[in-house]
Design a protein around this motif. Structure first.
Motif, PDB file in Angstrom:
ATOM      1  N   UNK A 145       0.857  -0.992   0.043  1.00 39.58           N
ATOM      2  CA  UNK A 145      -0.108   0.016  -0.046  1.00 39.58           C
ATOM      3  C   UNK A 145       0.847   1.256   0.091  1.00 39.58           C
ATOM      4  N   UNK A 146       0.779   1.930  -1.247  1.00 36.14           N
ATOM      5  CA  UNK A 146       1.588   3.040  -1.359  1.00 36.14           C
ATOM      6  C   UNK A 146       1.039   4.432  -1.118  1.00 36.14           C
ATOM      7  N   UNK A 147      -0.271   4.507  -0.368  1.00 36.94           N
ATOM      8  CA  UNK A 147      -1.095   5.589  -0.625  1.00 36.94           C
ATOM      9  C   UNK A 147      -0.390   6.736  -0.040  1.00 36.94           C
ATOM     10  N   UNK A 148       0.375   6.626   1.126  1.00 29.38           N
ATOM     11  CA  UNK A 148       0.945   7.704   1.746  1.00 29.38           C
ATOM     12  C   UNK A 148       2.196   8.398   0.816  1.00 29.38           C
ATOM     13  N   UNK A 149       2.661   7.502   0.118  1.00 25.88           N
ATOM     14  CA  UNK A 149       4.086   8.059  -0.923  1.00 25.88           C
ATOM     15  C   UNK A 149       3.246   8.723  -2.003  1.00 25.88           C
ATOM     16  N   UNK A 150       2.413   8.181  -2.545  1.00 28.70           N
ATOM     17  CA  UNK A 150       1.412   8.827  -3.612  1.00 28.70           C
ATOM     18  C   UNK A 150       1.258  10.041  -3.507  1.00 28.70           C
ATOM     19  N   UNK A 151       0.491  10.315  -2.020  1.00 25.90           N
ATOM     20  CA  UNK A 151      -0.146  11.477  -1.742  1.00 25.90           C
ATOM     21  C   UNK A 151       0.756  12.344  -1.659  1.00 25.90           C
ATOM     22  N   UNK A 152       2.096  12.274  -0.669  1.00 24.55           N
ATOM     23  CA  UNK A 152       2.840  13.209  -0.393  1.00 24.55           C
ATOM     24  C   UNK A 152       4.014  13.566  -1.322  1.00 24.55           C
ATOM     25  N   UNK A 153       4.095  12.407  -2.358  1.00 28.65           N
ATOM     26  CA  UNK A 153       5.173  12.921  -3.175  1.00 28.65           C
ATOM     27  C   UNK A 153       4.689  12.731  -4.457  1.00 28.65           C
ATOM     28  N   UNK A 154       4.321  11.598  -4.994  1.00 21.45           N
ATOM     29  CA  UNK A 154       4.061  11.356  -6.560  1.00 21.45           C
ATOM     30  C   UNK A 154       2.939  12.147  -6.953  1.00 21.45           C
ATOM     31  N   UNK A 155       2.056  12.542  -6.076  1.00 22.05           N
ATOM     32  CA  UNK A 155       0.722  13.321  -6.677  1.00 22.05           C
ATOM     33  C   UNK A 155       1.356  14.669  -6.799  1.00 22.05           C
TER      34      UNK A 155
END
Length: 402
Positions: A145-155
């Motif tokens: 689950x990469x939700x945190x990384x997606x929201x704080x970085x990739x997005x």
């Protein structure tokens, strides 16, 4: 300091205000005396106030102005992308970016992708990645689950990329026309003296099949070439232990001088063949040469000189005895055969999906990125309340702060 970047980013907005056609300004924060608990670089819990925290991060780390501008540009990106009905692209782009990151060789173990290495690395960087369903060995099928990384970085990365693209679409449409942008797909077979005849045979077969069905998947051809290459390995390994390998040259080749088993050596050799990308799909500008092709091929693509088979465009190599032009191109200096299919000829009359492909390419140019920042700061009436930020904007983006 850990876990404080979000606070600092919010505070950075106190130095810039975003106005949109006289609408209410976004997030002007003036709560400097309020207390906050942080964990410092030594993992010690400390109590400080927001103003002190901000001063430490903004003025002492020397990246405060860039951070302040980045936060404002994120807000603008959200507004622009929503206004242009492109929000549906965001999640797809985020997932694509995650897969690209996962392909980094740092996440290989024994030559294979290991998701546990990716998750551990992101956790070390301060992102929360959980893997309750185990780990994958396929970058295209991640289990964690990469939700945190997606929201704080990739997005954030995706939003900024899309904002730069929107600038091209709205303000630089002539570039899409003038840069001779084409989406191409090509297969390349690199041969040796030993494999050249087989390459000629396969390419002739591929050409015959494409003349009948020009939309055939190039990956089918790539698989056939790789299977042939792997069959040569089997033939060579079969000589181990026979008079054909008396000096043990082949044995040493496939065991790395007895460092591992023959079976392991064969596995590694075949994996090396599988790992080579023979089929490439790219969007490129053809106003100048591209290293993928020679000057003659570049000129043909730039000038729309194709052989069209059932509405599919192919680049040809003209030979004296071939009136139509063979779709197999031989780059003898590189010992390589190519077949090139031109999937899309993009200009400012193309459909939106094609224009976005062009904009993604053009938005990578530093000049366009700089101009995009200046454009949107002006469009949203950004005012600056700090001389350090004002100086940064003038020096980096030629933006005269209000």
């Amino acid at each position: 300091m850990k876990h404080v970047n979000k606070i600092a980013a919010i505070l950075a907005l106190s130095l810039l205000s975003v106005g949109c056609n006289n609408e209410e300004k976004i997030n002007q924060i003036t709560h400097g005396p309020e207390k906050v608990v942080i964990v410092d670089e030594n993992s010690q819990i400390k109590v400080t106030d927001l103003q002190t925290l901000f001063d430490n991060l903004f003025y002492k780390t020397n990246n405060g102005p860039a951070m302040a501008v980045e936060v404002v540009m994120q807000h603008i990106a959200e507004l622009e992308i929503a206004e242009n009905n492109r929000s549906g692209e965001i999640e797809t782009r985020i997932n694509e970016k995650l897969v690209d990151i996962a392909k980094n060789t740092s996440y290989l173990f024994d030559g294979k992708f290991d998701e546990e290495l990716l998750a551990a690395d992101l956790n070390r960087q301060g992102f929360l990645v959980t893997c309750t369903n185990g780990h994958s060995d396929d970058v295209e099928d991640l289990k964690c689950d990469y939700t945190d990384y997606k929201q704080r970085n990739l997005r954030k990365s995706v939003l900024r990329e899309m904002l730069n693209e929107q600038y091209i679409l709205d303000e630089k449409a002539t570039l899409i026309r003038d840069r001779r942008i084409r989406e191409v797909e090509y297969i390349s077979l690199t041969y040796t003296d030993k494999t050249k005849n087989k390459a000629i045979e396969l390419m002739a077969d591929f050409e015959t099949r494409l003349l009948e069905n020009p939309n055939l998947d190039f990956e089918e051809f790539a698989t056939e070439w790789k299977d042939y290459r792997k069959s040569l390995i089997d033939e060579e390994v079969a000589k181990i232990g026979t008079d054909q390998d008396k000096d043990k040259t082949i044995l040493n080749k496939y065991t790395n001088n007895n460092a591992y088993s023959i079976e392991r050596g064969v596995e590694l050799a075949k994996k090396a063949i599988d790992d080579v990308e023979l089929v490439v799909k790219k969007t490129l500008s053809f106003t100048s040469s591209n290293s993928q092709f020679d000057s003659n091929t570049n000129t043909k693509i730039r000038n729309n000189e194709y052989r069209v088979i059932d509405e599919v465009r192919f680049v040809t190599a003209h030979y004296e005895d071939d009136k139509d032009g063979s779709i197999v191109i031989n780059y003898s200096t590189n010992s390589q055969y190519q077949i090139i299919r031109v999937l899309d000829v993009i200009d400012n009359t193309s459909e939106d999906a094609s224009k976005i492909k062009a904009a993604r390419l053009l938005a990578q140019t530093s000049t366009n990125v700089r101009d995009a920042v200046k454009h949107y700061l002006e469009k949203y009436n950004v005012t600056v309340h700090d001389q350090t930020v004002a100086d940064y904007l003038k020096g980096s983006y030629s933006f005269e702060a209000k």
